[in-house]
Design an enzyme around this catalytic site. Structure first.
Site, PDB file in Angstrom:
ATOM      1  N   GLY A  40       0.803  -1.327   0.103  1.00  0.00           N
ATOM      2  CA  GLY A  40       0.026   0.023  -0.232  1.00  0.00           C
ATOM      3  C   GLY A  40       1.098   1.326   0.124  1.00  0.00           C
ATOM      4  O   GLY A  40       0.096   2.492   0.390  1.00  0.00           O
ATOM      5  N   MET A 118      -3.953  -6.959  -7.324  1.00  0.00           N
ATOM      6  CA  MET A 118      -2.516  -8.084  -8.266  1.00  0.00           C
ATOM      7  C   MET A 118      -3.639  -9.016  -8.878  1.00  0.00           C
ATOM      8  O   MET A 118      -3.453 -10.120  -8.456  1.00  0.00           O
ATOM      9  CB  MET A 118      -1.481  -8.942  -6.727  1.00  0.00           C
ATOM     10  CG  MET A 118      -0.373  -8.029  -6.870  1.00  0.00           C
ATOM     11  SD  MET A 118      -0.274  -7.045  -8.138  1.00  0.00           S
ATOM     12  CE  MET A 118       1.427  -7.130  -7.167  1.00  0.00           C
ATOM     13  N   ARG A 119      -4.605  -9.311  -9.469  1.00  0.00           N
ATOM     14  CA  ARG A 119      -6.428  -9.446  -9.850  1.00  0.00           C
ATOM     15  C   ARG A 119      -6.469  -8.567 -11.227  1.00  0.00           C
ATOM     16  O   ARG A 119      -6.057  -7.704 -11.208  1.00  0.00           O
ATOM     17  CB  ARG A 119      -7.398  -9.775  -9.191  1.00  0.00           C
ATOM     18  CG  ARG A 119      -7.062  -9.521  -7.816  1.00  0.00           C
ATOM     19  CD  ARG A 119      -6.445 -11.432  -6.990  1.00  0.00           C
ATOM     20  NE  ARG A 119      -7.484 -12.259  -8.080  1.00  0.00           N
ATOM     21  CZ  ARG A 119      -6.736 -13.577  -7.714  1.00  0.00           C
ATOM     22  NH1 ARG A 119      -5.925 -14.005  -7.283  1.00  0.00           N
ATOM     23  NH2 ARG A 119      -7.616 -14.287  -8.245  1.00  0.00           N
ATOM     24  N   HIS A 137       2.171   0.447 -12.772  1.00  0.00           N
ATOM     25  CA  HIS A 137       2.535  -0.727 -13.699  1.00  0.00           C
ATOM     26  C   HIS A 137       3.935  -0.833 -13.217  1.00  0.00           C
ATOM     27  O   HIS A 137       4.138   0.426 -13.824  1.00  0.00           O
ATOM     28  CB  HIS A 137       2.641  -1.480 -14.382  1.00  0.00           C
ATOM     29  CG  HIS A 137       3.034  -2.558 -15.117  1.00  0.00           C
ATOM     30  ND1 HIS A 137       2.038  -4.203 -14.580  1.00  0.00           N
ATOM     31  CD2 HIS A 137       3.789  -3.437 -16.042  1.00  0.00           C
ATOM     32  CE1 HIS A 137       3.307  -5.373 -14.847  1.00  0.00           C
ATOM     33  NE2 HIS A 137       4.125  -4.523 -15.856  1.00  0.00           N
ATOM     34  N   ASP A 173      -2.332  -5.002 -17.788  1.00  0.00           N
ATOM     35  CA  ASP A 173      -1.231  -3.786 -18.624  1.00  0.00           C
ATOM     36  C   ASP A 173      -1.261  -3.318 -20.413  1.00  0.00           C
ATOM     37  O   ASP A 173      -0.006  -3.540 -20.859  1.00  0.00           O
ATOM     38  CB  ASP A 173      -0.041  -4.070 -18.602  1.00  0.00           C
ATOM     39  CG  ASP A 173      -0.134  -4.418 -16.961  1.00  0.00           C
ATOM     40  OD1 ASP A 173      -1.066  -4.485 -16.032  1.00  0.00           O
ATOM     41  OD2 ASP A 173       0.392  -6.132 -16.776  1.00  0.00           O
TER      42      ASP A 173
HETATM   43  C1  GRF Z   1       3.833  -1.780  -7.590  1.00  0.00           C
HETATM   44  O1  GRF Z   1       5.336  -1.781  -7.652  1.00  0.00           O
HETATM   45  C2  GRF Z   1       3.169  -1.286  -8.169  1.00  0.00           C
HETATM   46  O2  GRF Z   1       3.151  -0.840  -9.310  1.00  0.00           O
HETATM   47  C3  GRF Z   1       3.042  -2.685  -9.004  1.00  0.00           C
HETATM   48  O3  GRF Z   1       2.113  -3.572  -7.541  1.00  0.00           O
HETATM   49  C4  GRF Z   1       3.378  -2.540  -6.624  1.00  0.00           C
HETATM   50  C5  GRF Z   1       2.757  -1.948  -5.322  1.00  0.00           C
HETATM   51  O4  GRF Z   1       3.442  -1.276  -4.913  1.00  0.00           O
HETATM   52  N1  GRF Z   1       1.381  -2.812  -9.807  1.00  0.00           N
HETATM   53  P1  GRF Z   1       2.306  -1.108  -2.852  1.00  0.00           P
HETATM   54  O5  GRF Z   1       2.015  -1.648  -2.759  1.00  0.00           O
HETATM   55  O6  GRF Z   1       1.754   0.062  -3.346  1.00  0.00           O
HETATM   56  O7  GRF Z   1       4.050   0.039  -1.842  1.00  0.00           O
END
Ligand code: GRF
Length: 219
Positions: A40, A118-119, A137, A173
């Site tokens: 987060g 992540m889904r 991303h 993406d």
């Molecule tokens: C980030 O690197 C983002 O690009 C990817 O997941 C990671 C999330 O990081 N989709 P965080 O949970 O915001 O620290």
């Protein structure tokens, strides 16, 4: 082992378009809903941009899908409501997305920010907020789509990678790019050291790209 020739904290980076969010003023606070699966830090970057008045927005709610996701503690610290919607409780992706849409609607969300979600999301979610679902991303798209983008970049031998904020379309993406930041790959980089430097840039461009998206839609 030789040290990196350039100290990590002084590596150059390049952001394009180079538009700070505080110069792009949407006419009213954007009502954001954040989706996150883990740490987060991007949620926090958006919250900080709002708190320091660089981004005219408010975070209505955070949805997370992993019970142990640290983003829940961050949300609590910021006084932002967080809702666990565990994907394991849903048979189909559409069922999960329907619950997300219903929850965000209850919180009055108008813009959805996938900040480390992540889904894979379906058109059910994307079409509920037309042109208002945004993803971050950790690569310079269209290179290195999908999971483990940082590892993919390292394995490929490229010398520059980075991060991308884009509008979400059904293909993973792949939507229109809003903003990108380039990050050099250093000789001794590991996935962790490289990801750390990419995240510094993510935290800069995500709030800016949200403001840019709103401006492009003449909000
Ligand atoms: C980030 O690197 C983002 O690009 C990817 O997941 C990671 C999330 O990081 N989709 P965080 O949970 O915001 O620290």
């Amino acid at each position: 082992m030789t040290a990196n020739p350039i100290p990590a904290n002084s590596t150059p980076s390049l952001i394009s378009p180079d538009v700070p969010c505080d110069r792009i003023i949407p006419s009213f606070p954007l009502k954001l809903g954040i989706m996150a699966s883990g740490n987060g830090s991007n949620f926090e970057a958006v919250a900080e941009a709002i708190a320091s008045k660089r981004l005219q927005a408010q975070i209505q709610a955070v949805i997370y899908n992993n019970p142990s996701a640290f983003v829940a503690a961050r949300a609590e610290r910021w006084g932002v409501p967080s809702v666990l919607i565990n994907h394991r409780d849903y048979k189909q992706r559409e069922d999960l997305d329907a619950k997300i849409v219903e929850t965000f609607r209850q919180f009055g969300v108008e813009w959805v920010i996938m900040a480390g979600w992540m889904r894979i999301v379906t058109p059910l979610l994307i079409d509920a907020f037309p042109n208002r679902v945004i993803n971050i991303h950790p690569s310079l798209l269209p290179s290195f789509r999908g999971a483990k983008a940082v590892e993919q970049a390292l394995a490929s031998g490229v010398k520059i990678t980075g991060c991308t904020v884009h509008l979400v379309v059904p293909e993973v993406d792949s939507g229109p790019v809003l903003m990108q930041a380039a990050v050099p790959i250093l000789p001794n980089d590991t996935p962790d050291t490289l990801h750390d430097r990419i995240q510094v840039q993510e935290h800069i461009i995500l709030p800016r790209a949200i403001a840019l998206a709103a401006t492009q839609q003449q909000i």
